[in-house]
Design a protein around this motif. Structure first.
Motif, PDB file in Angstrom:
ATOM      1  N   LEU A 217      52.383  77.420  17.070  1.00 30.91           N
ATOM      2  CA  LEU A 217      53.622  76.652  17.040  1.00 30.91           C
ATOM      3  C   LEU A 217      53.972  76.128  18.431  1.00 30.91           C
ATOM      4  N   ARG A 218      53.777  76.956  19.445  1.00 37.32           N
ATOM      5  CA  ARG A 218      54.029  76.533  20.823  1.00 37.32           C
ATOM      6  C   ARG A 218      53.102  75.375  21.205  1.00 37.32           C
ATOM      7  N   ALA A 219      51.824  75.467  20.814  1.00 39.97           N
ATOM      8  CA  ALA A 219      50.863  74.397  21.113  1.00 39.97           C
ATOM      9  C   ALA A 219      51.251  73.106  20.373  1.00 39.97           C
ATOM     10  N   ARG A 220      51.648  73.238  19.130  1.00 40.16           N
ATOM     11  CA  ARG A 220      52.071  72.070  18.352  1.00 40.16           C
ATOM     12  C   ARG A 220      53.279  71.399  18.992  1.00 40.16           C
ATOM     13  N   ASN A 221      54.257  72.182  19.429  1.00 37.01           N
ATOM     14  CA  ASN A 221      55.459  71.609  20.020  1.00 37.01           C
ATOM     15  C   ASN A 221      55.208  71.050  21.419  1.00 37.01           C
ATOM     16  N   HIS A 222      54.194  71.562  22.105  1.00 31.59           N
ATOM     17  CA  HIS A 222      53.773  70.965  23.380  1.00 31.59           C
ATOM     18  C   HIS A 222      53.331  69.520  23.133  1.00 31.59           C
ATOM     19  N   GLU A 223      52.503  69.326  22.118  1.00 33.19           N
ATOM     20  CA  GLU A 223      52.047  67.974  21.766  1.00 33.19           C
ATOM     21  C   GLU A 223      53.187  67.134  21.204  1.00 33.19           C
ATOM     22  N   THR A 224      54.089  67.740  20.460  1.00 30.02           N
ATOM     23  CA  THR A 224      55.247  67.009  19.933  1.00 30.02           C
ATOM     24  C   THR A 224      56.072  66.428  21.081  1.00 30.02           C
ATOM     25  N   LEU A 225      56.333  67.222  22.123  1.00 33.48           N
ATOM     26  CA  LEU A 225      57.088  66.715  23.275  1.00 33.48           C
ATOM     27  C   LEU A 225      56.309  65.637  24.015  1.00 33.48           C
ATOM     28  N   ARG A 226      55.012  65.771  24.079  1.00 31.39           N
ATOM     29  CA  ARG A 226      54.170  64.752  24.727  1.00 31.39           C
ATOM     30  C   ARG A 226      54.309  63.412  24.001  1.00 31.39           C
TER      31      ARG A 226
END
Length: 166
Positions: A125-134
């Protein structure tokens, strides 16, 4: 919130909220959202919903995301369905910093996924949200560039769009 990610954006909080306020852009910045099916005419008002699909074609789940709190240019709170995994509460907070802003996203699974041990879902989830913010940064910073160049191509948020398909 169970997971939190933060990123510095090179744009104003208003640029970020222009993207967040355009429901049709949801799959452009939310990882896992594959397509939009419709946007309630009241979006982004509280209680309005986005009708989207999650997954990868041909395996898609039709879902909705509801606006729980809309407080531009500071904060939004969403309640999203996550297909067979249940629901999630997402909070996005934006704070001005110099010529830009800092954007933080927090997400908490509720329902089905909440029963799974946090150690199994927190890192993905943290990795997904990292890309979401990108992705959100690309869109918001692009709006800033268009605005600064005086280009008329910067889309203005229209919050009263018709939901054509559910």
């Amino acid at each position: 919130m169970a997971t939190r990610n933060t990123r510095t954006f090179d744009c104003t909080p208003d640029d970020v909220f222009a993207v967040l306020g355009d429901g049709w852009l949801y799959p452009a910045w939310v990882v896992g959202a594959a397509r939009m099916r419709g946007v309630d005419p009241e979006w982004p008002e509280e209680g309005a919903r986005l009708h989207h699909s999650l997954g990868l074609w041909p395996v898609l789940f039709d879902d909705t995301t509801e606006m729980v709190e809309w407080d531009p240019p500071r904060r939004i709170r969403l309640r999203a369905k996550a297909g067979p995994l249940g629901r999630a509460v997402i909070v996005i907070e934006v704070r001005e910093r110099g010529d830009g802003c800092v954007v933080r996203i927090g997400e908490e699974p509720v329902g089905g996924a909440a029963a799974i041990p946090q150690a199994l879902w927190a890192l993905p989830l943290r990795a997904r949200n990292h890309e979401t913010l990108r992705r959100l940064a690309f869109l918001a910073e692009g709006r800033r560039l268009e605005r600064e160049r005086g280009e008329d191509s910067a889309r203005r948020v229209q919050c009263r769009r018709r939901c054509v398909e559910r």
